[in-house]
Design a protein around this motif. Structure first.
Motif, PDB file in Angstrom:
ATOM      1  N   LYS A   1     -14.520   8.669 -49.767  1.00 29.81           N
ATOM      2  CA  LYS A   1     -16.062   7.352 -48.789  1.00 29.81           C
ATOM      3  C   LYS A   1     -16.732   7.124 -49.643  1.00 29.81           C
ATOM      4  O   LYS A   1     -17.918   7.001 -48.563  1.00 29.81           O
ATOM      5  N   VAL A   2     -16.878   6.883 -50.317  1.00 33.98           N
ATOM      6  CA  VAL A   2     -17.718   6.274 -51.157  1.00 33.98           C
ATOM      7  C   VAL A   2     -17.500   5.607 -52.626  1.00 33.98           C
ATOM      8  O   VAL A   2     -16.450   5.987 -52.945  1.00 33.98           O
ATOM      9  N   ALA A   3     -18.161   4.505 -52.349  1.00 35.87           N
ATOM     10  CA  ALA A   3     -18.044   3.510 -53.378  1.00 35.87           C
ATOM     11  C   ALA A   3     -18.028   3.822 -54.609  1.00 35.87           C
ATOM     12  O   ALA A   3     -19.571   4.407 -54.912  1.00 35.87           O
ATOM     13  N   LEU A   4     -17.328   4.008 -55.589  1.00 34.16           N
ATOM     14  CA  LEU A   4     -17.988   3.959 -57.299  1.00 34.16           C
ATOM     15  C   LEU A   4     -19.314   3.342 -57.604  1.00 34.16           C
ATOM     16  O   LEU A   4     -20.066   3.623 -58.298  1.00 34.16           O
ATOM     17  N   GLU A   5     -19.674   1.817 -57.280  1.00 29.32           N
ATOM     18  CA  GLU A   5     -20.479   1.304 -57.925  1.00 29.32           C
ATOM     19  C   GLU A   5     -21.612   2.223 -56.746  1.00 29.32           C
ATOM     20  O   GLU A   5     -22.662   1.716 -57.864  1.00 29.32           O
ATOM     21  N   ASP A   6     -21.992   2.804 -55.717  1.00 27.16           N
ATOM     22  CA  ASP A   6     -23.106   3.108 -55.125  1.00 27.16           C
ATOM     23  C   ASP A   6     -23.339   4.570 -56.684  1.00 27.16           C
ATOM     24  O   ASP A   6     -24.811   4.231 -56.523  1.00 27.16           O
ATOM     25  N   LEU A   7     -22.449   4.791 -56.471  1.00 26.08           N
ATOM     26  CA  LEU A   7     -22.861   6.279 -57.617  1.00 26.08           C
ATOM     27  C   LEU A   7     -22.957   6.135 -58.848  1.00 26.08           C
ATOM     28  O   LEU A   7     -24.057   6.884 -58.812  1.00 26.08           O
ATOM     29  N   ASN A   8     -22.768   5.681 -59.247  1.00 22.97           N
ATOM     30  CA  ASN A   8     -23.379   4.171 -60.537  1.00 22.97           C
ATOM     31  C   ASN A   8     -24.182   3.651 -60.352  1.00 22.97           C
ATOM     32  O   ASN A   8     -25.308   3.981 -61.154  1.00 22.97           O
ATOM     33  N   ALA A   9     -25.092   3.418 -59.153  1.00 31.40           N
ATOM     34  CA  ALA A   9     -26.498   2.923 -60.149  1.00 31.40           C
ATOM     35  C   ALA A   9     -26.894   3.693 -59.724  1.00 31.40           C
ATOM     36  O   ALA A   9     -28.257   3.444 -60.068  1.00 31.40           O
ATOM     37  N   LEU A  10     -26.786   4.691 -59.016  1.00 34.44           N
ATOM     38  CA  LEU A  10     -27.522   6.172 -58.440  1.00 34.44           C
ATOM     39  C   LEU A  10     -27.893   6.645 -59.719  1.00 34.44           C
ATOM     40  O   LEU A  10     -28.845   6.953 -60.324  1.00 34.44           O
ATOM     41  N   TYR A  11     -26.863   6.877 -60.472  1.00 31.93           N
ATOM     42  CA  TYR A  11     -26.903   7.311 -62.036  1.00 31.93           C
ATOM     43  C   TYR A  11     -27.509   7.055 -62.759  1.00 31.93           C
ATOM     44  O   TYR A  11     -28.424   7.610 -63.100  1.00 31.93           O
ATOM     45  N   THR A  12     -27.781   5.674 -63.259  1.00 34.71           N
ATOM     46  CA  THR A  12     -27.945   4.833 -63.598  1.00 34.71           C
ATOM     47  C   THR A  12     -29.342   4.788 -63.815  1.00 34.71           C
ATOM     48  O   THR A  12     -30.253   4.560 -64.568  1.00 34.71           O
ATOM     49  N   SER A  13     -29.780   4.527 -62.425  1.00 38.12           N
ATOM     50  CA  SER A  13     -31.268   4.307 -62.100  1.00 38.12           C
ATOM     51  C   SER A  13     -31.639   5.781 -62.834  1.00 38.12           C
ATOM     52  O   SER A  13     -33.298   5.583 -62.851  1.00 38.12           O
ATOM     53  N   SER A  14     -31.124   6.600 -62.117  1.00 35.07           N
ATOM     54  CA  SER A  14     -32.015   8.310 -62.545  1.00 35.07           C
ATOM     55  C   SER A  14     -32.097   8.152 -63.791  1.00 35.07           C
ATOM     56  O   SER A  14     -32.956   9.345 -64.496  1.00 35.07           O
ATOM     57  N   ALA A  15     -31.416   7.721 -65.348  1.00 36.54           N
ATOM     58  CA  ALA A  15     -31.164   8.015 -66.491  1.00 36.54           C
ATOM     59  C   ALA A  15     -32.504   8.118 -67.075  1.00 36.54           C
ATOM     60  O   ALA A  15     -33.115   7.391 -66.848  1.00 36.54           O
ATOM     61  N   LEU A  16     -32.309   9.334 -67.923  1.00 33.45           N
ATOM     62  CA  LEU A  16     -33.475   9.176 -68.716  1.00 33.45           C
ATOM     63  C   LEU A  16     -33.032   8.259 -70.055  1.00 33.45           C
ATOM     64  O   LEU A  16     -31.932   7.898 -70.274  1.00 33.45           O
TER      65      LEU A  16
END
Length: 659
Positions: free
Chosen positions: A484-499
């Motif tokens: 129930k979660v889109a891969l692109e949603d999580l992808n955007a979240l992790y990438t935005s937060s990466a150091l």
């Protein structure tokens, strides 16, 4: 009959020519050097483009093509010079009568060798003839258009693949890479893959080079592959065949890394397999391929890693520029500004104590230290650094730079840029053709203190992502389920937060697999619905929003299970849109005023409740102010009473003395 024969010969010749043209075009790799127009300002300015070749390029049609426009005021000796790896390769004169031109440079020799390369485009502009005329005006400019490109012949992403080639051969020139997970990947596998993707995107010149896909799309895309998951979880024949040909073996309590070059639909592709006996081991040890400090130690073609290496402890809070993603850099009178570099201070840094930068520098012998100054901008706040202390020597010199506290942001972000001022004479009678440079070493450091006591986190969206991504305890990302979660949603979240050099310190969890007791001691980010772990949706009308226009929203509050930490939620209105988009995350990252709710409408505009948030904070502070005022009034009354008593005693004592 003769006409038919000549017709056949002509057709055969055209077919042969078309075949050759097609083959040649297929071998040529073109890469735009910029996605937006680059404006260079006279008298002298420059633009630098870096490219990496995983293998030597073939001899042939290798060139740099520049689509250039410039001011119609330019006159002799205005010029454009192209340097490759520090060596001048071509200079063309610029004539104001021809304001648009194409500049072509054939690449040869060292420029086509395996490894990293740098192209520098230098603009020198003169807009008037005569002696001692000031040329530093707005009319002195040149623009490099997005139609400019680099063209390389042959497959420059091939060649023998070793672990030490990761990530360069997966992020180099024209390398497109898919991170592949099983179609029914569990939460641990998804978490591991997302960390690899976020790390790779920070290394790639173009984030679109890297994609997260499921195995059903394995053969559909002509890309390099990083296969992430437990081998038994992959069900499709193409993936199983590659794992079998590579003879991948796994052992208990290890993470297995293995490289190969394999044919996928008749084309050689770089393959990296990241696997383990179970997904717990896979996720627990994934930092070996998502943290730059560990990645730089990889070697060989296959490696089984048992014990997870621990991050070096920096008791003083010292971090090198290299660990922040800042490599050796040079600024000069030709290129007097560096790029922007970003770093999030950890949550446990001590706000009460000073933050400093220790710069290790070298300078050109012709750079006048009395006139020039280095400026280190932190979040736009300039910190001027005199160069008078630097003496000519073989070694580096260190300068300590205190960072002003008012430069810090709520989300602990440091946006660092270097500028060199005063390196030009600004004297129209003096030429500026000699490069005066200043070198800043990657061994320079950022220094701060850390604290052991828990500090109350501020529940404001301006805290994203710094407060979540750089914490000792790690942040839980909580989803309802993997379906129930889109891969692109999580992808955007992790990438935005990466150091800059590593994946974020996140752990992906499903709501049904986590107990409320586990939610203590961590920051939380909810994506979508997560059962009964979240509060209800915000009252949008109460917060000043028109509910019918909202596509998605973010809310932040104290962690309901531990108010020393923060809980952030991303969700959507309706069912047809993503809960998170890269643009929405960028808009939240750039908030300048505190807020607890942000909404994005159908035109992708973002609005916040900053006015209501400010009022609520004032109300919270009001009782404290009242109590404080009451306390002081009591103190003053007590002092007054003591004064009255003192006067009475004095009068009584004086009267008794007279008697």
């Amino acid at each position: 009959m003769i006409k038919q024969f000549f017709g056949f010969v002509t057709l055969a010749f055209l077919s042969f020519m078309f075949f050759n043209i097609t083959v040649s075009a297929k071998d040529v790799k073109k890469e735009p050097i910029t996605n937006t127009a680059i404006n260079l300002q006279g008298v002298s300015d420059s633009f630098t483009y870096n490219y990496y070749l995983a293998e030597d390029a073939q001899k042939g049609n290798n060139q740099l093509v520049l689509d250039v426009e410039h001011s119609s005021l330019l006159t002799s000796p205005s010029s454009l010079t192209i340097r490759v790896d520090g060596e001048n390769q071509k200079t063309v004169k610029l004539d104001g009568n021809k304001a648009k031109t194409t500049v072509q440079l054939d690449l040869k020799g060292k420029a086509l060798k395996k490894g990293a390369h740098e192209i520098t485009i230098v603009f020198y502009g003169i807009i008037k003839q005569g002696v001692c005329v000031e040329n530093n005006t707005s009319g002195n400019w040149l623009r490099i258009n997005p139609a400019s490109y680099l063209q390389i012949q042959g497959d420059v992403t091939a060649g023998e693949l070793m672990l030490q080639d990761y990530p360069s051969k997966f992020t180099s020139f024209q390398s497109k890479t898919d991170v592949v997970i099983p179609d029914d990947a569990d939460v641990n596998t998804m978490d591991a893959a997302l960390k690899i993707v976020s790390y790779l995107k920070k290394q790639a010149a173009n984030q679109n080079q890297i994609a997260l896909v499921k195995e059903k799309d394995f053969e559909n895309r002509q890309t390099n592959k990083i296969i992430v998951g437990v081998m038994k979880d992959f069900k499709t024949e193409p993936v199983q065949n590659i794992l079998k040909r590579m003879n991948v073996k796994t052992t208990d309590n290890t993470i297995q890394l293995q490289t190969a070059q394999e044919k996928i639909k008749k084309a050689n592709r770089n393959i990296l397999v990241v696997t383990a006996v179970n997904t717990d081991d896979l996720d627990a040890k994934i930092e070996v391929v998502s943290n730059q400090e560990f990645v730089s130690q990889l070697s060989g073609k296959a490696l089984a890693i048992g014990e997870q290496p621990k991050q070096p402890v920096r008791e003083s809070g010292m971090v090198t520029f290299e660990q922040m993603g800042i490599q050796n850099l040079e600024i000069s009178n030709v290129a007097y500004e560096s790029g922007h570099y970003y770093y999030y201070l950890p949550q446990d840094f001590d706000e009460e104590k000073a933050i400093t930068a220790t710069l290790k520098l070298k300078k050109s012998s012709i750079l006048d230290a009395k006139q020039a100054e280095l400026v280190m901008e932190v979040n736009g706040v300039p910190h001027a650094i005199t160069l008078k202390e630097i003496k000519q020597d073989e070694g580096f010199f260190e300068i300590n730079v205190p960072i002003e506290k008012n430069a810090l942001k709520n989300n602990h972000l440091l946006d660092i840029q270097f500028k060199l001022n005063g390196s030009n004479t600004n004297n129209p009678c003096t030429t500026n053709d000699q490069e005066k440079w200043l070198f800043i070493s990657k061994e320079s450091t950022l220094n701060f203190s850390t604290t052991d006591h828990d500090r109350q986190a501020v529940a404001s969206l301006t805290s994203y992502p710094g407060i979540f991504t750089n914490t000792r305890q790690g942040t839980y990302i909580i989803i309802e389920s993997t379906e129930k979660v889109a891969l692109e949603d999580l992808n955007a979240l992790y990438t935005s937060s990466a150091l800059s050099a590593s994946a974020p310190n996140y752990e992906l969890k499903t709501a049904d697999a986590i107990q409320k007791e586990d939610l203590k001691g961590h920051h939380l980010i909810f994506v979508g619905e997560a059962g009964n772990l979240q509060d209800d949706k915000p009252d949008f009308a109460e917060d000043g929003f028109i509910k019918e226009t909202i596509m998605r929203y973010a809310t932040i509050q104290k962690n309901p299970w531990d108010d020393a930490y923060i809980a952030l939620q991303f969700n959507r209105e309706g069912s047809s849109q993503n809960q998170i988009t890269p643009k929405f995350l960028r808009q939240i990252q750039n908030l300048s005023a505190d807020a607890s709710v942000a909404v994005q409408n159908k035109e992708q505009q973002t609005f916040t409740n900053r006015a209501q948030y400010s009022i609520e904070k004032q109300k919270e502070a009001a009782p404290k102010q009242s109590q404080s005022a009451l306390k002081w009034s009591s103190v003053l009354m007590f002092i007054g009473l003591l004064a009255v008593i003192g006067v009475i005693l004095y009068l009584v004592f004086k009267r008794s003395k007279k008697k």
